[in-house]
Design a protein around this motif. Structure first.
Motif, PDB file in Angstrom:
ATOM      1  N   HIS A   6       8.367   5.820  12.238  1.00  0.00           N
ATOM      2  CA  HIS A   6       7.397   6.809  12.318  1.00  0.00           C
ATOM      3  C   HIS A   6       7.872   7.951  11.429  1.00  0.00           C
ATOM      4  O   HIS A   6       9.034   7.942  10.926  1.00  0.00           O
ATOM      5  CB  HIS A   6       7.105   7.192  13.871  1.00  0.00           C
ATOM      6  CG  HIS A   6       6.609   6.144  14.928  1.00  0.00           C
ATOM      7  ND1 HIS A   6       5.431   5.692  14.841  1.00  0.00           N
ATOM      8  CD2 HIS A   6       7.177   5.287  15.431  1.00  0.00           C
ATOM      9  CE1 HIS A   6       5.363   4.691  15.731  1.00  0.00           C
ATOM     10  NE2 HIS A   6       6.485   4.442  16.241  1.00  0.00           N
ATOM     11  N   CYS A  52       2.234  11.800  11.920  1.00  0.00           N
ATOM     12  CA  CYS A  52       3.115  10.642  11.566  1.00  0.00           C
ATOM     13  C   CYS A  52       2.837  10.233  10.265  1.00  0.00           C
ATOM     14  O   CYS A  52       1.625  10.107  10.034  1.00  0.00           O
ATOM     15  CB  CYS A  52       3.039   9.324  12.609  1.00  0.00           C
ATOM     16  SG  CYS A  52       3.727   8.052  12.047  1.00  0.00           S
ATOM     17  N   GLU A  85       4.545   7.826   8.174  1.00  0.00           N
ATOM     18  CA  GLU A  85       4.782   6.527   7.974  1.00  0.00           C
ATOM     19  C   GLU A  85       3.935   5.777   8.735  1.00  0.00           C
ATOM     20  O   GLU A  85       3.634   5.578   9.647  1.00  0.00           O
ATOM     21  CB  GLU A  85       6.024   6.233   8.450  1.00  0.00           C
ATOM     22  CG  GLU A  85       7.078   6.968   7.963  1.00  0.00           C
ATOM     23  CD  GLU A  85       7.570   6.784   6.473  1.00  0.00           C
ATOM     24  OE1 GLU A  85       7.351   5.698   6.042  1.00  0.00           O
ATOM     25  OE2 GLU A  85       7.917   7.721   5.773  1.00  0.00           O
ATOM     26  N   TYR A  86       3.073   4.743   7.757  1.00  0.00           N
ATOM     27  CA  TYR A  86       2.398   3.788   8.341  1.00  0.00           C
ATOM     28  C   TYR A  86       2.843   3.031   9.408  1.00  0.00           C
ATOM     29  O   TYR A  86       3.841   2.345   9.185  1.00  0.00           O
ATOM     30  CB  TYR A  86       1.668   2.975   7.252  1.00  0.00           C
ATOM     31  CG  TYR A  86       0.817   1.977   7.778  1.00  0.00           C
ATOM     32  CD1 TYR A  86      -0.473   2.404   8.553  1.00  0.00           C
ATOM     33  CD2 TYR A  86       0.907   0.529   8.224  1.00  0.00           C
ATOM     34  CE1 TYR A  86      -1.689   1.664   9.017  1.00  0.00           C
ATOM     35  CE2 TYR A  86       0.034  -0.220   8.969  1.00  0.00           C
ATOM     36  CZ  TYR A  86      -1.198   0.318   9.285  1.00  0.00           C
ATOM     37  OH  TYR A  86      -2.094  -0.577   9.702  1.00  0.00           O
ATOM     38  N   CYS A  87       2.435   2.908  10.595  1.00  0.00           N
ATOM     39  CA  CYS A  87       3.254   2.102  11.804  1.00  0.00           C
ATOM     40  C   CYS A  87       2.178   1.360  12.558  1.00  0.00           C
ATOM     41  O   CYS A  87       2.870   0.911  13.701  1.00  0.00           O
ATOM     42  CB  CYS A  87       3.748   3.367  12.656  1.00  0.00           C
ATOM     43  SG  CYS A  87       2.572   4.399  13.196  1.00  0.00           S
ATOM     44  N   HIS A 109      -1.932   4.275  13.794  1.00  0.00           N
ATOM     45  CA  HIS A 109      -1.263   5.424  12.747  1.00  0.00           C
ATOM     46  C   HIS A 109      -2.030   6.619  12.532  1.00  0.00           C
ATOM     47  O   HIS A 109      -1.388   7.571  12.766  1.00  0.00           O
ATOM     48  CB  HIS A 109      -0.725   4.686  11.582  1.00  0.00           C
ATOM     49  CG  HIS A 109      -0.218   5.680  10.435  1.00  0.00           C
ATOM     50  ND1 HIS A 109       0.727   6.610  10.883  1.00  0.00           N
ATOM     51  CD2 HIS A 109      -0.836   6.157   9.145  1.00  0.00           C
ATOM     52  CE1 HIS A 109       0.893   7.319   9.647  1.00  0.00           C
ATOM     53  NE2 HIS A 109      -0.188   7.256   8.809  1.00  0.00           N
ATOM     54  N   MET A 133      -2.108   8.999  15.344  1.00  0.00           N
ATOM     55  CA  MET A 133      -0.636   9.368  15.990  1.00  0.00           C
ATOM     56  C   MET A 133      -0.503  11.012  15.737  1.00  0.00           C
ATOM     57  O   MET A 133      -0.012  11.203  14.663  1.00  0.00           O
ATOM     58  CB  MET A 133       0.277   8.572  15.488  1.00  0.00           C
ATOM     59  CG  MET A 133       1.812   8.960  16.086  1.00  0.00           C
ATOM     60  SD  MET A 133       2.806   7.561  15.837  1.00  0.00           S
ATOM     61  CE  MET A 133       4.534   8.262  16.461  1.00  0.00           C
TER      62      MET A 133
HETATM   63 CU1  CUA Z   1       3.546   6.407  13.855  1.00  0.00          CU
HETATM   64 CU2  CUA Z   1       2.368   6.095  11.809  1.00  0.00          CU
END
Ligand code: CUA
Length: 157
Positions: free
Chosen positions: A103, A138, A140-142, A146, A149
């Motif tokens: 993340h 966040c 960062e693609y999670c 996402h 988030m």
């Molecule tokens: Cu955690 Cu995107």
């Protein structure tokens, strides 16, 4: 000849990209009375956060007159604790780790932005001068959640 021309093009493109990154980082400088002092990394076992003194209970701890430590866990798809509440005129060292995937921990509108990698502890110290509310996102693609988030940092008087 053609190959060389393409190589040159890619070289220029790569250079532009690097310059662009540096410009972005530089431009995203101090905003709204907060200063990022530095960042470092430590390690932790992501599957054993429950047994870790720092991350078993995500929280903010006062460690000095105006000094605080925030232990933050990022996970799909939230930040703990939330909101993170700290007083104005404080130096806050954030320790951020992930319970699952990569993340990021980014304070919207500031240059506070770090990747949060499972197994690693991102550390950064931030000076908060004035009362304010910051969104945490966040970058960062999670996973499917996402975009939802989010968290908040409340700097209170
Ligand atoms: Cu955690 Cu995107």
């Amino acid at each position: 000849m053609n190959i060389h021309a393409y190589e040159k093009l890619w070289l220029v493109a790569a250079m532009l990209l690097i310059v662009g990154f540096i410009a972005t980082i530089t431009y995203g400088s101090v905003a709204l009375g907060i200063t990022m002092v530095g960042d470092q990394q430590d390690t932790v076992e992501p599957t054993e956060l429950a047994d870790d003194d720092r991350f078993d209970d995500p929280r903010v701890e006062q460690v000095g007159e105006n000094e605080y430590e925030a232990y933050v866990v990022a996970q799909t798809f939230s930040f703990q604790p939330n909101p993170i509440e700290v007083p104005e005129d404080s130096d806050v060292t954030f320790y951020v780790t992930s319970r699952d995937v990569i993340h990021s921990f980014s304070l919207v509108g500031t240059n506070v932005n770090t990747m949060v990698i499972p197994g690693e502890v991102a550390e950064m110290t931030v000076e908060f001068d004035d009362p304010a509310e910051y969104g945490v996102v966040c970058n960062e693609y999670c996973g499917p959640g996402h975009h939802d988030m989010e968290g908040e940092v409340h700097v209170v008087s």
